[in-house]
Design an enzyme around this catalytic site. Structure first.
Site, PDB file in Angstrom:
ATOM      1  N   GLU A  81       0.916  -1.489   0.279  1.00  0.00           N
ATOM      2  CA  GLU A  81       0.419  -0.064   0.591  1.00  0.00           C
ATOM      3  C   GLU A  81       0.672   1.527   0.365  1.00  0.00           C
ATOM      4  OE1 GLU A  81      -3.332   2.034   3.597  1.00  0.00           O
ATOM      5  OE2 GLU A  81      -2.699   0.251   3.527  1.00  0.00           O
ATOM      6  N   GLU A  98      -3.214  10.766   3.619  1.00  0.00           N
ATOM      7  CA  GLU A  98      -4.562  10.955   4.545  1.00  0.00           C
ATOM      8  C   GLU A  98      -4.663  12.187   5.056  1.00  0.00           C
ATOM      9  OE1 GLU A  98      -4.946   6.609   5.973  1.00  0.00           O
ATOM     10  OE2 GLU A  98      -2.848   6.869   6.037  1.00  0.00           O
ATOM     11  N   ASP A 103       0.322   5.351   0.333  1.00  0.00           N
ATOM     12  CA  ASP A 103      -0.296   5.846   1.273  1.00  0.00           C
ATOM     13  C   ASP A 103       0.035   7.590   0.555  1.00  0.00           C
ATOM     14  OD1 ASP A 103      -2.041   4.284   2.009  1.00  0.00           O
ATOM     15  OD2 ASP A 103      -1.385   4.002   3.975  1.00  0.00           O
ATOM     16  N   HIS A 106       3.803   0.884   2.862  1.00  0.00           N
ATOM     17  CA  HIS A 106       3.499   0.160   3.890  1.00  0.00           C
ATOM     18  C   HIS A 106       3.888  -1.290   2.341  1.00  0.00           C
ATOM     19  CE1 HIS A 106       0.493   2.065   6.744  1.00  0.00           C
ATOM     20  NE2 HIS A 106       0.581   2.606   5.537  1.00  0.00           N
TER      21      HIS A 106
END
Length: 457
Positions: free
Chosen positions: A230, A235, A232, A246
């Protein structure tokens, strides 16, 4: 994303993920224009669309209106086990605007937080489609990804998230014969938290061992999780923001069980890095960089640029750095530098930054343990699916993003303070009642070679 499966308060009361196809509501994907740019800044518009994640959709018995899942409980008659449920239940089309508060116009996508029709819907998660049956796959090594965002109506406790995950292009339809719905109906979700709330994984239901959430009437968890790398990109609410890679030791979407899921006290024993290596300016000691009236002023729209830099400047090179820029009112704003001793030379994510940050903050370095930026680069090269969402957090009230977290630690200790929100803020019961009109607007998505997607006066 930081939190575990309990974060998903994002669901409609009857919303779940299924595998057969229903025919009571036509599935029409809202159109969204994006742009692909070339070196020198010439950009070409692409007609795309978005699809609602299957976890929000009505799941009913094939051929009639009987629910297969209501609230946070399965219909045990139609779903006595995983295989029977996949055979008996159908996933239906979505009324995007009326039921879910999702609307698209030109290059702009609006996600509303609470939408009340026959039922109340909380948040949403959508994916960018290449065509009616396939997600668009982004391979971004030695490339950049840019979009505009308006977070002015996102208070403490909410998270407007834009990120990439290693989902299958067709939502798993070709890999699992029992998945008849596929990407057209938003199937196949995974992320680095290995979420257990996904109702169908690998073409089978997740009903066996299912337990309803004690604090979310729409969510629960089964014995399986759905894991993958993942990235990101974003956020954020109007108070705080973070970008975070991640990684997982597995490749692509992977169903986990037992220790591999990294649940509860075994957080660091699973196949995925749940903490990630984040860059949050407030957490790096710069409280006046991002927020209302600050250097990046969240009272108005701005542009986010994320660059995936490789060691040799090629699309096949090792990922060495993830850079962040902002553009607002025609001015390019570089990301802030950390103010902490040992981190003051960093304003981007690299393996060196991650190692120094984890050491200073006293955090477990599960990011490097699972492959660090090289593994993130492998996922980016293979192709990842774009996710756009809005959610609140039933696990820890989004404090990991915008407040002091963990709450039992001294906020003056480096890495604990992450934003100005109170440690009492973010409770879903509060934000859903007091901030029902909250929304986020994503627009002007562009991707291409480094320095091709943005300009400044």
């Amino acid at each position: 994303m930081f939190n575990t499966v309990a974060l998903v308060s994002l669901a409609l009361a009857a919303a779940v993920l299924g595998q057969q196809i229903g025919n009571y509501t036509a599935e029409t994907h809202p159109s969204l224009t994006v742009q692909q740019c070339s070196a020198g800044g010439s950009c070409t518009s692409q007609a795309r669309s978005i699809v609602l994640d299957a976890n929000w959709r009505w799941l009913h018995v094939t051929g009639n209106y009987t629910n297969c899942y209501t609230g946070n409980e399965w219909n045990t008659t139609t779903c006595p086990d995983n295989a029977a449920c996949a055979k008996n239940c159908a996933l239906d089309g979505a009324d995007y605007k009326g039921t879910y508060g999702i609307s698209a116009s030109g290059n702009a996508l609006t996600l509303k937080f609470v939408t009340t029709s026959q039922q109340k819907n909380i948040g949403s998660r959508v994916y960018l489609m290449q065509d009616q049956d396939n997600y668009q796959m982004f391979s971004l090594k030695n490339q950049e990804f840019t979009f505009d965002v308006d977070v002015s109506q996102l208070p403490c406790g909410l998270n407007g998230a834009v990120y990439f995950v290693s989902m299958d292009k067709d939502g798993g339809k070709s890999k699992f014969s029992t998945n008849k719905a596929g990407a057209r109906y938003g199937t196949g979700y995974c992320d680095s938290q290995c979420p257990h709330d996904i109702k169908f994984i690998n073409g089978e239901a997740n009903v066996e061992g299912w337990t309803g959430s004690p604090n979310d009437t729409n969510a629960g968890s089964g014995q399986y999780g759905s894991c993958c790398d993942e990235m990101d990109l974003w956020e954020a609410n109007s108070v705080s923001t973070a970008y975070t890679p991640h990684v997982c030791t597995s490749t692509g979407q992977t169903r986990c069980t037992g220790n591999d899921c990294g649940d509860a006290d075994n957080r660091y024993g699973g196949i995925c890095d749940k903490d990630g290596c984040d860059f949050n300016s407030f957490r790096q000691g710069v409280p006046d960089f991002y927020g209302p009236g600050m250097t990046v002023d969240t009272n108005s729209k701005f542009t986010i640029v994320t660059q995936f830099v490789t060691a040799d400047g090629s699309a096949n090179g090792a990922l060495s750095e993830i850079r962040r820029f902002y553009v607002q009112n025609g001015q390019v704003v570089p990301n802030s530098f950390s103010t902490f001793t040992g981190l003051e030379s960093y304003n981007s994510v690299s393996d060196e930054y991650c190692n120094a940050q984890k050491t200073l903050f006293g955090d477990t370095n599960s990011f490097e343990d699972r492959g660090g930026l090289k593994k993130m680069g492998d996922a980016l090269q293979a192709g990842m699916v774009l996710v756009l969402s809005l959610w609140d957090d039933h696990a820890v009230n989004m404090l990991w993003l915008d407040s002091n977290y963990p709450t039992d630690k001294d906020a003056s200790q480096p890495g604990i303070a992450r934003g100005t929100c109170s440690t009492d803020s973010g409770k879903p019961t509060d934000v859903e009642s007091q901030n029902a009109n909250a929304q986020v607007i994503y627009s002007n998505i562009k991707y291409g070679p480094l320095n091709s997607t943005f300009t400044a006066r």
